[in-house]
Design a protein around this motif. Structure first.
Motif, mmCIF file in Angstrom:
data_model
loop_
_atom_site.group_PDB
_atom_site.id
_atom_site.type_symbol
_atom_site.label_atom_id
_atom_site.label_comp_id
_atom_site.label_asym_id
_atom_site.label_seq_id
_atom_site.Cartn_x
_atom_site.Cartn_y
_atom_site.Cartn_z
ATOM 1 N N ALA A 143 21.851 -56.799 -23.709
ATOM 2 C CA ALA A 143 22.770 -57.956 -23.222
ATOM 3 C C ALA A 143 24.247 -57.383 -23.544
ATOM 4 N N ALA A 144 25.202 -57.826 -22.653
ATOM 5 C CA ALA A 144 26.669 -57.539 -22.501
ATOM 6 C C ALA A 144 27.405 -58.405 -21.956
ATOM 7 N N LEU A 145 28.583 -58.697 -22.367
ATOM 8 C CA LEU A 145 29.612 -59.386 -21.739
ATOM 9 C C LEU A 145 30.507 -58.449 -20.821
ATOM 10 N N VAL A 146 30.523 -59.179 -19.522
ATOM 11 C CA VAL A 146 30.920 -58.246 -18.205
ATOM 12 C C VAL A 146 32.142 -59.073 -17.617
ATOM 13 N N ASP A 147 33.491 -58.445 -17.581
ATOM 14 C CA ASP A 147 34.239 -59.017 -16.846
ATOM 15 C C ASP A 147 34.179 -58.602 -15.191
ATOM 16 N N THR A 167 32.911 -53.812 -19.472
ATOM 17 C CA THR A 167 31.599 -54.143 -20.108
ATOM 18 C C THR A 167 31.782 -54.113 -21.649
ATOM 19 N N TRP A 168 31.420 -54.825 -22.365
ATOM 20 C CA TRP A 168 31.370 -54.984 -23.663
ATOM 21 C C TRP A 168 29.749 -55.326 -24.246
ATOM 22 N N PRO A 169 29.269 -54.101 -24.659
ATOM 23 C CA PRO A 169 27.612 -54.424 -24.967
ATOM 24 C C PRO A 169 27.661 -55.221 -26.170
ATOM 25 N N LEU A 170 26.820 -56.034 -26.364
ATOM 26 C CA LEU A 170 26.444 -56.846 -27.643
ATOM 27 C C LEU A 170 25.375 -56.149 -28.519
ATOM 28 N N PRO A 171 25.737 -56.332 -29.749
ATOM 29 C CA PRO A 171 24.665 -55.790 -30.605
ATOM 30 C C PRO A 171 23.308 -55.843 -30.518
ATOM 31 N N ALA A 182 31.052 -65.136 -31.617
ATOM 32 C CA ALA A 182 30.078 -66.208 -31.469
ATOM 33 C C ALA A 182 28.592 -65.717 -30.786
ATOM 34 N N LEU A 183 28.747 -64.786 -29.968
ATOM 35 C CA LEU A 183 27.350 -64.219 -29.316
ATOM 36 C C LEU A 183 26.751 -63.372 -30.449
ATOM 37 N N CYS A 184 27.657 -62.456 -30.906
ATOM 38 C CA CYS A 184 27.017 -61.611 -32.067
ATOM 39 C C CYS A 184 26.336 -62.390 -33.262
ATOM 40 N N ALA A 185 26.770 -63.502 -33.549
ATOM 41 C CA ALA A 185 26.207 -64.444 -34.519
ATOM 42 C C ALA A 185 24.760 -64.947 -34.079
ATOM 43 N N LEU A 186 24.568 -65.129 -32.854
ATOM 44 C CA LEU A 186 23.133 -65.750 -32.562
ATOM 45 C C LEU A 186 22.176 -64.709 -33.061
ATOM 46 N N PRO A 187 20.993 -65.402 -32.943
ATOM 47 C CA PRO A 187 19.813 -64.481 -33.706
ATOM 48 C C PRO A 187 19.264 -63.571 -32.421
#
Length: 174
Positions: free
Chosen positions: A157-161, A167-171, A60-65
């Protein structure tokens, strides 16, 4: 614990926050540098998720502009319950709109959002101290005010647990 949608800073900005963490730690004040797993990055959270499935949230976050990098101007200190202290940023209006898009996207992906990150309740901040009560809080405020004003550059930006530091970097920047 939680999954955070984080804005991260360029190397120079990250170093400035880490330097502040180090000065506070040297003064006996706990910061994110020594908190839990000790893998925290200086950041600004758009959202904190209490319950989630990683793949749908990431998708969902990768689909954001994609958004442009921006400067975060910090002018004060915020004091939160239980001795937490943070830098207080001034935000451009589009950053609030970006946060609202992120909240909508993660909720549509089925995630449970922490109530402090709902649209209209979000209080943007850059976490600094984790246990600064009483006279320690005064020390934090003094050390922060000696730095201000401060400008940080948000560039990714990233997702962080928060429980593991994974951490999962966002594109792209959100």
């Amino acid at each position: 614990m939680a999954l955070a949608v984080c804005l991260l800073f360029d190397a120079r900005s990250e170093r400035r926050v880490r330097d502040l963490w180090s000065r506070l730690e040297d003064a006996g004040i706990s910061t994110l540098a020594s908190h839990t797993h000790r893998l925290h990055h200086p950041h600004l959270s758009y959202a904190v998720l209490l319950d989630w499935e990683l793949a749908p949230v990431h998708e969902a976050l990768c689909a954001l502009p994609a958004a442009d990098p921006f400067s975060l101007s910090l002018h004060g200190t915020l004091a939160f319950p239980r001795g937490r202290a943070a830098l207080a940023p001034a935000l451009a209006p589009d950053v609030g709109m970006r946060q609202a898009r992120v909240v909508t996207a993660v909720e549509v992906a089925g995630a449970e959002l922490h109530h402090h990150y709902r649209v209209g309740r979000w209080l943007p901040h850059v976490s600094i101290a984790t246990h600064a009560q009483g006279t320690r809080l005064a020390s934090v405020v003094r050390m922060i005010s000696d730095l201000l004003p401060l400008t940080l550059q948000v560039d990714r930006a990233a997702l962080v647990d928060s429980s593991t530091g994974e951490t999962w970097p966002l594109p792209h920047l959100l």
